[in-house]
Design an enzyme around this catalytic site. Structure first.
Site, PDB file in Angstrom:
ATOM      1  N   LEU A  33       0.822  -1.211   0.000  1.00  0.00           N
ATOM      2  CA  LEU A  33       0.000   0.000   0.000  1.00  0.00           C
ATOM      3  C   LEU A  33       0.855   1.260   0.000  1.00  0.00           C
ATOM      4  O   LEU A  33       0.402   2.330  -0.372  1.00  0.00           O
ATOM      5  CB  LEU A  33      -0.913   0.006   1.235  1.00  0.00           C
ATOM      6  CG  LEU A  33      -1.896  -1.158   1.368  1.00  0.00           C
ATOM      7  CD1 LEU A  33      -2.611  -1.088   2.707  1.00  0.00           C
ATOM      8  CD2 LEU A  33      -2.901  -1.153   0.226  1.00  0.00           C
ATOM      9  N   GLY A  34       2.078   1.099   0.451  1.00  0.00           N
ATOM     10  CA  GLY A  34       2.952   2.271   0.505  1.00  0.00           C
ATOM     11  C   GLY A  34       4.225   1.908   1.234  1.00  0.00           C
ATOM     12  O   GLY A  34       4.361   0.801   1.744  1.00  0.00           O
ATOM     13  N   GLY A  36       6.981   3.659   4.078  1.00  0.00           N
ATOM     14  CA  GLY A  36       7.219   4.781   4.975  1.00  0.00           C
ATOM     15  C   GLY A  36       8.693   4.990   5.204  1.00  0.00           C
ATOM     16  O   GLY A  36       9.531   4.503   4.456  1.00  0.00           O
ATOM     17  N   ALA A  37       8.988   5.748   6.253  1.00  0.00           N
ATOM     18  CA  ALA A  37      10.372   6.045   6.605  1.00  0.00           C
ATOM     19  C   ALA A  37      11.145   4.745   6.835  1.00  0.00           C
ATOM     20  O   ALA A  37      12.280   4.603   6.409  1.00  0.00           O
ATOM     21  CB  ALA A  37      10.424   6.918   7.852  1.00  0.00           C
ATOM     22  N   VAL A  41       4.083  -0.786   3.977  1.00  0.00           N
ATOM     23  CA  VAL A  41       2.730  -1.040   4.453  1.00  0.00           C
ATOM     24  C   VAL A  41       2.052  -1.993   3.482  1.00  0.00           C
ATOM     25  O   VAL A  41       2.080  -1.756   2.266  1.00  0.00           O
ATOM     26  CB  VAL A  41       1.930   0.273   4.565  1.00  0.00           C
ATOM     27  CG1 VAL A  41       0.534   0.012   5.086  1.00  0.00           C
ATOM     28  CG2 VAL A  41       2.642   1.281   5.458  1.00  0.00           C
ATOM     29  N   ASP A 194       3.817  16.406  10.653  1.00  0.00           N
ATOM     30  CA  ASP A 194       3.930  16.109   9.221  1.00  0.00           C
ATOM     31  C   ASP A 194       2.552  16.147   8.571  1.00  0.00           C
ATOM     32  O   ASP A 194       2.171  15.240   7.822  1.00  0.00           O
ATOM     33  CB  ASP A 194       4.603  14.739   9.035  1.00  0.00           C
ATOM     34  CG  ASP A 194       5.241  14.588   7.651  1.00  0.00           C
ATOM     35  OD1 ASP A 194       5.237  15.568   6.877  1.00  0.00           O
ATOM     36  OD2 ASP A 194       5.715  13.483   7.343  1.00  0.00           O
TER      37      ASP A 194
END
Ligand code: ADE
Length: 335
Positions: A33-34, A36-37, A41, A194
């Site tokens: 889904l994505g 991150g840092a 995900v 953020d």
């Protein structure tokens, strides 16, 4: 004196209502889904029942009961992650446990921290992040414009997808929803640090939720100005207030500034803020009084909220509760 009160973090994992067993979680590794840092995900599924068996007597997380057998998003820390990433990830999990449930947040549902890889399980939002959501619709509507199709008259066409048309009303609704979430965060004493369209997620095309609490911090009431370097490289300079860029001074007031930039992103359907200005030039630009102009199609009263968020003096910026009230009023006017 010695403090013998066990700290929450010392509690055995099996008594932690958030902990689930790995076999109760399906992770779809092919559905990213994505990222991150740290880590990625994935789409996942919590499978029911078993959650109650682990600790039948505990007041099982209300969230978990709700989450039984549903799609979830699983943030996973790779096993090769260094100690710093690991502790940041555990900090994020701890923070999410303390946040409390709110409709306008991407809520935590469960976690796995007693074995590797560490997992943070949160609500799944079916339409991904708001920035992408808006940009897709912007592109689609521009294409219709080019073809001279009036999208408010619902042309009968196999290629026409009414879900791809966004109205001012829908945009204002998004803005109100996000301001509710941020009002909740600030009232509970948290700063997000953020706030940006990329960190807002959209569920079923009409509900926005604030996500990615990786940089979120709890501020003790005695020190409303949290001062800390943002770790890990890339700073969201175009979303940061002057005091955040210059002194790393973060507060709910700096979140309000970022929310103003988020309003710009919403009303421009995913426009890039301060086009033509390099991120490293932002501080001098802002300190010389530079601000974004009123975008095309942006109502005056919406722009005035944005402009208030960008007051140089943090104390002069409105509170999220005031912003939410104003935006809700504007939404009502066009309904
Ligand atoms: N991408 C990152 N987090 C997500 C979530 N909770 N739902 C959908 N997409 C995501």
């Amino acid at each position: 004196g010695s403090d013998i009160t066990p700290r929450y973090t010392d509690m055995p994992k099996k008594f932690d209502k958030w902990e689930i067993e790995r076999r109760n979680l399906i992770i779809h590794h092919d559905k990213k889904l994505g990222s991150g840092a740290f880590g990625a995900v994935y789409l996942g599924r919590l499978i029911g029942k078993s959650m109650t068996h682990k600790d039948a007597n505990s007041t099982l997380g209300v969230n978990l009961m709700r989450a039984e057998n549903c799609e979830v998003a699983v943030k996973m820390l790779p096993e090769y992650a260094d100690e710093l990433s690991r502790s940041e990830f555990l900090k994020e999990i701890g923070l999410m446990k303390s946040l409390g449930y709110h409709e306008r947040l991407v809520n935590m549902l469960a976690c796995i921290t007693d074995s590797e890889p560490l997992c943070l399980i949160v609500e799944y939002c079916s339409d991904g992040d708001l920035l992408r959501f808006l940009r897709d619709r912007c592109k689609y509507m521009m294409k219709l414009d080019e073809l001279n199709i009036n999208y408010h008259e619902c042309p009968i066409d196999d290629n026409y997808d009414p879900d791809m048309i966004v109205t001012l009303k829908q945009l204002l609704m998004f803005a109100v929803q996000v301001s509710y979430g941020l009002e909740y965060l600030s009232q509970k004493g948290y700063i997000h640090r953020d706030v940006a369209a990329r960190n807002v997620l959209v569920h079923e095309k009409n509900a926005c939720k604030i996500g990615d609490f990786g940089l979120c911090r709890y501020i003790y009431s005695e020190s409303p100005h949290y001062k800390s370097k943002l770790q890990g490289g890339r700073l969201p300079l175009k979303w940061m207030s002057p005091e955040a860029i210059r002194h790393y001074e973060f507060s709910s007031m700096s979140d309000v500034w970022s929310f103003g930039v988020l309003l710009f992103e919403i009303i421009t359907l995913g426009g890039t803020p301060y086009p033509g200005i390099q991120p490293e030039d932002m501080l001098s630009y802002l300190e010389e009084g530079g601000r974004m102009d009123q975008p095309d199609n942006c109502p005056d009263d919406l722009y005035s909220v944005m402009a208030e968020c960008w007051q140089a003096d943090p104390e002069k910026r409105p509170l999220f509760s005031q912003i939410r009230q104003k935006l809700a009023g504007q939404l009502e006017e066009i309904t």
